[in-house]
Design a protein around this motif. Sequence first.
Motif, mmCIF file in Angstrom:
data_model
loop_
_atom_site.group_PDB
_atom_site.id
_atom_site.type_symbol
_atom_site.label_atom_id
_atom_site.label_comp_id
_atom_site.label_asym_id
_atom_site.label_seq_id
_atom_site.Cartn_x
_atom_site.Cartn_y
_atom_site.Cartn_z
ATOM 1 N N MET A 1 0.812 -1.188 0.000
ATOM 2 C CA MET A 1 0.000 0.000 0.000
ATOM 3 C C MET A 1 0.861 1.259 0.000
ATOM 4 S SD MET A 1 -3.183 0.990 2.314
ATOM 5 C CE MET A 1 -2.967 2.390 3.361
ATOM 6 N N HIS A 2 1.953 1.241 0.760
ATOM 7 C CA HIS A 2 2.837 2.408 0.793
ATOM 8 C C HIS A 2 3.490 2.644 -0.562
ATOM 9 C CE1 HIS A 2 2.581 1.406 5.119
ATOM 10 N NE2 HIS A 2 2.448 2.711 5.191
ATOM 11 N N GLY A 3 3.779 1.565 -1.266
ATOM 12 C CA GLY A 3 4.360 1.688 -2.599
ATOM 13 C C GLY A 3 3.391 2.331 -3.582
ATOM 14 N N LEU A 4 2.130 1.953 -3.498
ATOM 15 C CA LEU A 4 1.120 2.546 -4.378
ATOM 16 C C LEU A 4 0.947 4.037 -4.098
ATOM 17 C CD1 LEU A 4 -1.614 -0.254 -4.334
ATOM 18 C CD2 LEU A 4 -0.050 0.315 -6.192
ATOM 19 N N ILE A 5 0.912 4.378 -2.832
ATOM 20 C CA ILE A 5 0.777 5.793 -2.458
ATOM 21 C C ILE A 5 1.997 6.573 -2.924
ATOM 22 C CG2 ILE A 5 0.665 7.377 -0.493
ATOM 23 C CD1 ILE A 5 -0.990 5.198 0.949
ATOM 24 N N THR A 6 3.159 5.998 -2.767
ATOM 25 C CA THR A 6 4.390 6.657 -3.201
ATOM 26 C C THR A 6 4.400 6.875 -4.704
ATOM 27 O OG1 THR A 6 5.602 5.663 -1.386
ATOM 28 C CG2 THR A 6 6.896 6.470 -3.226
ATOM 29 N N GLY A 7 4.032 5.848 -5.462
ATOM 30 C CA GLY A 7 3.958 5.991 -6.909
ATOM 31 C C GLY A 7 2.951 7.047 -7.316
ATOM 32 N N ALA A 8 1.811 7.085 -6.630
ATOM 33 C CA ALA A 8 0.797 8.100 -6.922
ATOM 34 C C ALA A 8 1.319 9.506 -6.611
ATOM 35 C CB ALA A 8 -0.471 7.817 -6.135
ATOM 36 N N LEU A 9 2.093 9.642 -5.540
ATOM 37 C CA LEU A 9 2.690 10.950 -5.222
ATOM 38 C C LEU A 9 3.686 11.380 -6.296
ATOM 39 C CD1 LEU A 9 3.312 10.750 -1.370
ATOM 40 C CD2 LEU A 9 1.776 12.304 -2.575
ATOM 41 N N PRO A 36 10.293 7.331 -2.642
ATOM 42 C CA PRO A 36 10.411 5.893 -2.344
ATOM 43 C C PRO A 36 11.276 5.564 -1.127
ATOM 44 C CG PRO A 36 10.549 6.232 -4.689
ATOM 45 C CD PRO A 36 10.592 7.593 -4.055
ATOM 46 N N PRO A 37 12.424 6.220 -0.920
ATOM 47 C CA PRO A 37 13.171 5.884 0.298
ATOM 48 C C PRO A 37 12.405 6.229 1.571
ATOM 49 C CG PRO A 37 14.550 7.138 -1.208
ATOM 50 C CD PRO A 37 13.181 7.122 -1.773
ATOM 51 N N ILE A 38 11.698 7.352 1.540
ATOM 52 C CA ILE A 38 10.917 7.725 2.723
ATOM 53 C C ILE A 38 9.811 6.710 2.959
ATOM 54 C CG2 ILE A 38 9.334 9.472 3.635
ATOM 55 C CD1 ILE A 38 11.100 11.563 2.151
ATOM 56 N N ALA A 39 9.131 6.303 1.898
ATOM 57 C CA ALA A 39 8.056 5.313 2.027
ATOM 58 C C ALA A 39 8.599 3.970 2.511
ATOM 59 C CB ALA A 39 7.341 5.141 0.695
ATOM 60 N N ALA A 40 9.790 3.595 2.052
ATOM 61 C CA ALA A 40 10.384 2.326 2.483
ATOM 62 C C ALA A 40 10.640 2.335 3.985
ATOM 63 C CB ALA A 40 11.677 2.065 1.715
ATOM 64 N N GLY A 71 6.530 1.260 -5.628
ATOM 65 C CA GLY A 71 6.511 2.700 -5.873
ATOM 66 C C GLY A 71 7.197 3.078 -7.176
ATOM 67 N N ALA A 72 8.342 2.464 -7.443
ATOM 68 C CA ALA A 72 9.075 2.755 -8.676
ATOM 69 C C ALA A 72 8.295 2.297 -9.903
ATOM 70 C CB ALA A 72 10.445 2.086 -8.640
ATOM 71 N N ALA A 73 7.664 1.143 -9.815
ATOM 72 C CA ALA A 73 6.893 0.635 -10.954
ATOM 73 C C ALA A 73 5.680 1.519 -11.242
ATOM 74 C CB ALA A 73 6.449 -0.802 -10.685
ATOM 75 N N VAL A 74 4.988 1.938 -10.205
ATOM 76 C CA VAL A 74 3.821 2.804 -10.398
ATOM 77 C C VAL A 74 4.249 4.160 -10.958
ATOM 78 C CG1 VAL A 74 1.968 4.039 -9.187
ATOM 79 C CG2 VAL A 74 2.403 1.631 -8.678
ATOM 80 N N LEU A 79 4.592 7.906 -15.494
ATOM 81 C CA LEU A 79 5.339 8.807 -16.365
ATOM 82 C C LEU A 79 5.234 8.367 -17.823
ATOM 83 C CD1 LEU A 79 7.087 11.340 -16.405
ATOM 84 C CD2 LEU A 79 9.082 9.858 -16.229
ATOM 85 N N TYR A 80 5.260 7.075 -18.057
ATOM 86 C CA TYR A 80 5.103 6.539 -19.409
ATOM 87 C C TYR A 80 3.739 6.937 -19.982
ATOM 88 C CZ TYR A 80 4.849 3.134 -23.206
ATOM 89 O OH TYR A 80 4.716 2.531 -24.431
#
Length: 158
Positions: A1-9, A36-40, A71-74, A79-80
């Motif tokens: 969930m944190h990764g998704l939020i990070t990617g959305a940010l 991403p580091p902060i979310a991790a 987060g990186a994938a999202v 961006l793509y």
Amino acid sequence: MHGLITGALCIAWVLFLYLTDNNPYGPKRTLSDFFPPIAAVVSQVLLRRYYPAGPGLWKAIGVGIFTTLIGAAVAATGLYTFAHLTGSGLIEQHLVEARQLLASAKALYLKQPNGQQQYEATLRGLATTPAAFAQDEFAKKIIFGLLLSIPGGVFLRK
């Protein structure tokens, strides 16, 4: 969930730059590399709260790496998609600005050993397609995320 939020940010940051007439592909985009580091670390802290005796080294590191990967994938996917939706005109505008910046810094490159080769490599390395921007986004987010999630996992294991 944190990764998704990070990617959305990260996606929101690019959209913010675009809507405020800033270059969404330029240097200001890299400010989102710190998400991403902060979310991790946040996910590792929350994992530690879930396990009062400590999650252990592998769980702590794994949660940080997994959060960073998601987060990186999202962010890269966003961006793509953004690059495809806005068209090639915005990318061309970015390339003009980036080449101008490099041309103004060429004297600094030439003062260094192998400066001409570094200058030419930097010029060739500019992203020119949506896929190249997404790859750059993913790589930067992964690198910064791993640099903090592994030590964070070691520190927060107990």
